[in-house]
Design a protein around this motif. Structure first.
Motif, PDB file in Angstrom:
ATOM      1  N   VAL A  31       9.720   1.506   2.961  1.00 46.26           N
ATOM      2  CA  VAL A  31       8.654   0.281   3.278  1.00 46.26           C
ATOM      3  C   VAL A  31       8.680   0.123   4.612  1.00 46.26           C
ATOM      4  CG1 VAL A  31       7.840  -2.156   2.761  1.00 46.26           C
ATOM      5  CG2 VAL A  31       8.918  -0.572   0.718  1.00 46.26           C
ATOM      6  N   SER A  32       7.497   0.352   5.621  1.00 49.49           N
ATOM      7  CA  SER A  32       7.322  -0.302   6.658  1.00 49.49           C
ATOM      8  C   SER A  32       7.330  -2.060   6.894  1.00 49.49           C
ATOM      9  CB  SER A  32       6.070   0.327   7.274  1.00 49.49           C
ATOM     10  OG  SER A  32       6.022  -0.385   8.711  1.00 49.49           O
ATOM     11  N   ILE A  33       8.225  -2.096   7.964  1.00 51.43           N
ATOM     12  CA  ILE A  33       8.094  -3.528   8.089  1.00 51.43           C
ATOM     13  C   ILE A  33       7.339  -4.010   9.116  1.00 51.43           C
ATOM     14  CG2 ILE A  33      10.727  -4.160   7.457  1.00 51.43           C
ATOM     15  CD1 ILE A  33      11.706  -3.705   9.831  1.00 51.43           C
ATOM     16  N   ASP A  34       6.287  -3.281   9.438  1.00 53.74           N
ATOM     17  CA  ASP A  34       5.349  -3.457  10.443  1.00 53.74           C
ATOM     18  C   ASP A  34       4.145  -3.476   9.683  1.00 53.74           C
ATOM     19  OD1 ASP A  34       3.416  -3.555  12.461  1.00 53.74           O
ATOM     20  OD2 ASP A  34       4.416  -2.120  13.918  1.00 53.74           O
ATOM     21  N   PRO A  35       3.407  -4.663   9.632  1.00 56.24           N
ATOM     22  CA  PRO A  35       2.189  -4.748   8.877  1.00 56.24           C
ATOM     23  C   PRO A  35       1.022  -3.881   9.528  1.00 56.24           C
ATOM     24  CG  PRO A  35       2.930  -6.639   9.359  1.00 56.24           C
ATOM     25  CD  PRO A  35       3.919  -5.923  10.093  1.00 56.24           C
ATOM     26  N   SER A  36       1.218  -3.436  10.655  1.00 54.52           N
ATOM     27  CA  SER A  36       0.132  -2.864  11.283  1.00 54.52           C
ATOM     28  C   SER A  36       0.091  -1.372  11.211  1.00 54.52           C
ATOM     29  CB  SER A  36       0.018  -3.163  12.969  1.00 54.52           C
ATOM     30  OG  SER A  36       1.124  -2.556  13.459  1.00 54.52           O
ATOM     31  N   GLU A  37       1.299  -0.880  10.651  1.00 58.20           N
ATOM     32  CA  GLU A  37       1.405   0.717  10.301  1.00 58.20           C
ATOM     33  C   GLU A  37       0.591   1.141   9.131  1.00 58.20           C
ATOM     34  OE1 GLU A  37       5.671   1.903  12.497  1.00 58.20           O
ATOM     35  OE2 GLU A  37       5.891   1.101  10.571  1.00 58.20           O
ATOM     36  N   THR A  38      -0.019   2.248   9.076  1.00 61.60           N
ATOM     37  CA  THR A  38      -0.975   2.483   8.179  1.00 61.60           C
ATOM     38  C   THR A  38      -0.358   3.347   7.031  1.00 61.60           C
ATOM     39  OG1 THR A  38      -1.867   4.536   9.471  1.00 61.60           O
ATOM     40  CG2 THR A  38      -2.885   2.273   9.803  1.00 61.60           C
ATOM     41  N   GLN A  44       0.907  -1.135  -0.067  1.00 63.56           N
ATOM     42  CA  GLN A  44      -0.087  -0.098  -0.002  1.00 63.56           C
ATOM     43  C   GLN A  44       1.126   1.238  -0.188  1.00 63.56           C
ATOM     44  OE1 GLN A  44      -2.685  -0.145   3.276  1.00 63.56           O
ATOM     45  NE2 GLN A  44      -4.250  -0.361   2.047  1.00 63.56           N
ATOM     46  N   ASN A  45       0.722   2.145  -0.961  1.00 61.58           N
ATOM     47  CA  ASN A  45       1.377   3.420  -0.883  1.00 61.58           C
ATOM     48  C   ASN A  45       0.798   4.294   0.188  1.00 61.58           C
ATOM     49  OD1 ASN A  45      -0.845   4.428  -2.237  1.00 61.58           O
ATOM     50  ND2 ASN A  45       0.015   4.802  -3.966  1.00 61.58           N
ATOM     51  N   LEU A 102      14.004   0.006   4.307  1.00 60.13           N
ATOM     52  CA  LEU A 102      13.163  -1.074   5.108  1.00 60.13           C
ATOM     53  C   LEU A 102      13.102  -0.447   6.542  1.00 60.13           C
ATOM     54  CD1 LEU A 102      13.944  -4.512   3.490  1.00 60.13           C
ATOM     55  CD2 LEU A 102      12.137  -2.987   3.030  1.00 60.13           C
ATOM     56  N   ALA A 103      11.961  -0.079   7.154  1.00 57.38           N
ATOM     57  CA  ALA A 103      12.093   0.623   8.492  1.00 57.38           C
ATOM     58  C   ALA A 103      10.693   0.476   9.299  1.00 57.38           C
ATOM     59  CB  ALA A 103      12.418   2.002   8.444  1.00 57.38           C
ATOM     60  N   TYR A 104      10.616   0.939  10.499  1.00 59.41           N
ATOM     61  CA  TYR A 104       9.299   0.932  11.144  1.00 59.41           C
ATOM     62  C   TYR A 104       9.005   2.483  11.146  1.00 59.41           C
ATOM     63  CZ  TYR A 104       9.781  -3.364  13.268  1.00 59.41           C
ATOM     64  OH  TYR A 104      10.204  -4.840  13.581  1.00 59.41           O
ATOM     65  N   TYR A 105       8.155   2.995  10.821  1.00 58.62           N
ATOM     66  CA  TYR A 105       7.537   4.578  10.655  1.00 58.62           C
ATOM     67  C   TYR A 105       7.634   5.017  12.118  1.00 58.62           C
ATOM     68  CZ  TYR A 105       6.058   3.655   6.010  1.00 58.62           C
ATOM     69  OH  TYR A 105       5.776   3.240   4.594  1.00 58.62           O
ATOM     70  N   THR A 106       7.200   4.054  13.053  1.00 60.02           N
ATOM     71  CA  THR A 106       7.215   4.503  14.639  1.00 60.02           C
ATOM     72  C   THR A 106       8.197   4.126  15.598  1.00 60.02           C
ATOM     73  OG1 THR A 106       5.842   2.663  15.161  1.00 60.02           O
ATOM     74  CG2 THR A 106       4.745   4.750  14.417  1.00 60.02           C
ATOM     75  N   CYS A 107       9.250   3.731  14.875  1.00 57.74           N
ATOM     76  CA  CYS A 107      10.533   3.342  15.652  1.00 57.74           C
ATOM     77  C   CYS A 107      11.119   4.573  16.415  1.00 57.74           C
ATOM     78  CB  CYS A 107      11.650   2.338  14.587  1.00 57.74           C
ATOM     79  SG  CYS A 107      13.131   2.035  15.422  1.00 57.74           S
ATOM     80  N   PRO A 108      11.468   4.313  17.634  1.00 60.35           N
ATOM     81  CA  PRO A 108      11.932   5.457  18.399  1.00 60.35           C
ATOM     82  C   PRO A 108      13.275   5.565  18.299  1.00 60.35           C
ATOM     83  CG  PRO A 108      11.649   3.777  19.916  1.00 60.35           C
ATOM     84  CD  PRO A 108      11.003   3.347  18.375  1.00 60.35           C
ATOM     85  N   MET A 109      14.279   4.652  17.925  1.00 59.16           N
ATOM     86  CA  MET A 109      15.804   4.754  17.776  1.00 59.16           C
ATOM     87  C   MET A 109      16.179   4.470  16.302  1.00 59.16           C
ATOM     88  SD  MET A 109      16.789   4.915  20.856  1.00 59.16           S
ATOM     89  CE  MET A 109      18.524   4.279  20.753  1.00 59.16           C
ATOM     90  N   LEU A 110      16.956   3.537  15.769  1.00 59.73           N
ATOM     91  CA  LEU A 110      17.704   3.269  14.706  1.00 59.73           C
ATOM     92  C   LEU A 110      16.859   3.778  13.338  1.00 59.73           C
ATOM     93  CD1 LEU A 110      20.465   2.584  13.686  1.00 59.73           C
ATOM     94  CD2 LEU A 110      19.524   0.085  13.595  1.00 59.73           C
ATOM     95  N   CYS A 111      15.344   3.279  13.396  1.00 61.98           N
ATOM     96  CA  CYS A 111      14.960   3.636  12.039  1.00 61.98           C
ATOM     97  C   CYS A 111      14.716   5.215  11.925  1.00 61.98           C
ATOM     98  CB  CYS A 111      13.600   3.024  12.036  1.00 61.98           C
ATOM     99  SG  CYS A 111      13.483   0.899  12.089  1.00 61.98           S
TER     100      CYS A 111
END
Length: 124
Positions: A111-118, A52-53, A75-84
């Motif tokens: 691309v988020s690596i967390d499928p729950s991120e919108t 999903q874009n 490839l990252a988490y959008y809500t990652c508090p550290m490295l991402c």
């Protein structure tokens, strides 16, 4: 043009390396016990993968790789508090200073690596 791409790639690698030194690793975290790494060195990324874009449309990865422009795939988490966050901020900083025009000379696909991120998170 090749020299510009090499310099840009070098700057990106430098940012990724220096930003990766400050993260603390906790050992024996229950959620991490079943994580495994399956290396696919030398393999190509399947371009028929669907995502999903940022506006919620389903797109194939190939739609970003169809031209002559190099693509930086993050490839990252959008809500990652550290490295991402450090990587994404570092990439933004380097891209702003590069002697290349984003969109014209190259593309960045995150691309988020967390499928729950919108998709809304991708826009923020």
């Amino acid at each position: 043009m090749l020299i510009k791409r090499i310099v840009f790639s070098g700057l990106l690698l430098f940012i990724l390396l220096i930003n990766g030194n400050g993260q603390t690793v906790q050992e024996n975290v229950d959620e991490l016990q079943n994580i495994d790494v399956q290396e696919h060195l030398g393999d190509n990324i399947p371009l028929d993968l669907s995502f999903q874009n940022a506006v919620g449309d389903t797109v194939q990865l190939a739609s970003y790789f169809g031209g002559e422009k190099p693509v930086v795939l993050v490839l990252a988490y959008y809500t990652c508090p550290m490295l991402c966050t450090l990587v994404l901020n570092g990439l933004t900083e380097v891209a702003g200073k590069a002697d290349l025009d984003f969109g014209e000379d190259y593309r960045i696909v995150t691309v988020s690596i967390d499928p729950s991120e919108t998709p809304d998170l991708a826009l923020s």
